[in-house]
Design a protein around this motif. Structure first.
Motif, short mmCIF file in Angstrom:
data_model
loop_
_atom_site.label_atom_id
_atom_site.label_comp_id
_atom_site.label_asym_id
_atom_site.label_seq_id
_atom_site.Cartn_x
_atom_site.Cartn_y
_atom_site.Cartn_z
N ALA A 32 0.80 -1.16 0.11
CA ALA A 32 -0.04 0.14 0.18
C ALA A 32 0.98 1.20 -0.06
O ALA A 32 0.28 2.33 0.45
CB ALA A 32 -1.00 0.10 1.09
N LYS A 35 2.64 1.74 -5.33
CA LYS A 35 3.57 0.95 -6.56
C LYS A 35 2.50 0.91 -7.33
O LYS A 35 2.96 1.32 -8.55
CB LYS A 35 3.88 -0.43 -6.05
N THR A 36 1.18 0.38 -7.48
CA THR A 36 0.46 0.41 -8.53
C THR A 36 0.18 1.63 -8.76
O THR A 36 -0.01 2.16 -10.08
CB THR A 36 -0.75 -0.41 -8.05
N SER A 37 -0.27 2.56 -8.21
CA SER A 37 -0.70 4.09 -8.67
C SER A 37 0.73 4.57 -9.33
O SER A 37 0.28 5.17 -10.43
CB SER A 37 -0.74 4.85 -7.36
N ARG A 157 -3.70 3.12 4.67
CA ARG A 157 -4.50 2.87 3.43
C ARG A 157 -4.85 1.39 3.30
O ARG A 157 -5.84 0.87 2.61
CB ARG A 157 -3.31 3.10 2.25
N ASP A 205 1.83 10.74 -5.59
CA ASP A 205 1.72 12.39 -5.35
C ASP A 205 2.86 13.13 -6.03
O ASP A 205 2.87 14.15 -6.06
CB ASP A 205 1.74 12.47 -3.83
#
Ligand code: ADP
Ligand code: C5P
Length: 242
Positions: A32, A35-37, A157, A205
Motif C-alpha cells: 500500500a 506502487k500500482t498508482s 491505506r 503524489d
C-alpha cells in the motif's frame, strides 16, 4: 579498417537484438505504498508506447486446504509466499517476445483461479513488495524504483483497502500487520531499498519524479518516440547534446 564484414554483421544483428528487448522497470516498496498508482501514472504518460504491467501478487502460491484452515498464521509477506520460478519463466518469455498467461490471484479465496493473456511489449512494468529480494529477478530489470511512503500512511491505506475491498475486519488487519507485515517490511523489504536506482518519496503524489522517470524511459526507447510524447523536450535535449 581491419574489421571483417562478418564480424560487422554479427555486431549489427547483436545490437538489433538488444534494441528489441523490452525495457523492464521494477517497482518495489511496502504494501500500500502506492506502487500500482505509480505504475498507472507511468502507463498513462507513455500513452503511445506498448506497455504492460505485471504484478508480483499474481504469483502468490495458492493456499492448500490445511493452510486455509489456519490462514491467520500464514505469512503473505515472506519471500517464500511467492512462486518466483513461475514469475521468472513468464518474464523470460515476455523478454523473448512471446505472449504469456499470467495468473490472476484472488485475495478473498487465497487462490489463483484464472489467468490473463499478456502480450510482449516495449516496456514491462513489474510491481511488487519483494521484487528486489531475489537476485535473478533484479537481474531482469533495466531500471529499479523503490516507492518510499511512511509506515503510518501505508497502514491507514491498508486498513481502508482490506476492510472495503477484501471483506476483512479491522482487528484481523491490525493483527496481520503487527505479526507479519511490519516485521517482513523491516527484515525483507526495507533492506532491498539499496538496490533501487530511484527512490520516490510519497508515491503517486510525486509528479516530478514520475515525469523524470517517463523522460528517461522515452530516451531509452529512442529520440523519435520521445519527440512524439514530449514535442517540447526536443529543444531541451538538443541543448544538452551541444
Ligand atoms: P500498492 O500497489 O503499493 O499496494 P496502491 O497504489 O495500490 O499501492 O495504493 C494502495 C491504496 O492506497 C489504494 O487503495 C490507492 O487508491 C490508495 N492510494 C495510493 N496512492 C494514494 C495517494 N497518493 N493518495 C491517496 N490514496 C492513495
Ligand atoms: O498490493 P500489495 O503490494 O499491497 O500486496 C501485498 C500485500 O498483500 C502483502 O503485505 C500481504 O500481506 C497482502 N496479502 C494479503 N492477503 C493475501 C495475499 C497478500 O493480505 N491473500
Amino acid at each position: 579498417n581491419g574489421v571483417e564484414p562478418s564480424s560487422l554483421q554479427e555486431t549489427t544483428s547483436a545490437s538489433a537484438d538488444i534494441q528489441r528487448q523490452p525495457f523492464v522497470i521494477g517497482v518495489a516498496g511496502g504494501a500500500a505504498s502506492g506502487k500500482t498508482s505509480v505504475c498507472d501514472m507511468i502507463i498513462q504518460q507513455l500513452h503511445d508506447q506498448r506497455v504492460v504491467l505485471v504484478n508480483q501478487d499474481s504469483f502468490y502460491h495458492s493456499l492448500t486446504e490445511e493452510e486455509l484452515a489456519r490462514v491467520h498464521e500464514y505469512n503473505f509477506d515472506h519471500p517464500d509466499a511467492f512462486d518466483i520460478d513461475h514469475l521468472l519463466s513468464c518474464m523470460e518469455k515476455l523478454r523473448q517476445g512471446q505472449a504469456v498467461d499470467i495468473p490472476k490471484y484472488d485475495f478473498k479465496t487465497y487462490k489463483s483461479t484464472v489467468s490473463r493473456r499478456v502480450n510482449p511489449s516495449d516496456v514491462i512494468l513489474l510491481e511488487g513488495i519483494l521484487l528486489f529480494h531475489d537476485p535473478r529477478v533484479r537481474g531482469l530489470m533495466n531500471m529499479k524504483i523503490f516507492v518510499d511512503t511512511d509506515a503510518d500512511v501505508r497502514l491507514a491505506r491498508r486498513i481502508k483497502r482490506d476492510t472495503s475491498q477484501n471483506d476483512r475486519d479491522i482487528g484481523t488487519v491490525l493483527d496481520q500487520y503487527s505479526k507479519f507485515v511490519k516485521p517482513a517490511f523491516d527484515d525483507f523489504i526495507l533492506p532491498t531499498k539499496k538496490y533501487a536506482d530511484i527512490i520516490i518519496p510519497r508515491g503517486g503524489d510525486n509528479h516530478v519524479a514520475i515525469d523524470l522517470i517517463v523522460q528517461h524511459i522515452c530516451t531509452k526507447l529512442g529520440q523519435h518516440d520521445l519527440c512524439k510524447i514530449y514535442p517540447n523536450l526536443y529543444v531541451i535535449q538538443s541543448t544538452f547534446q551541444i
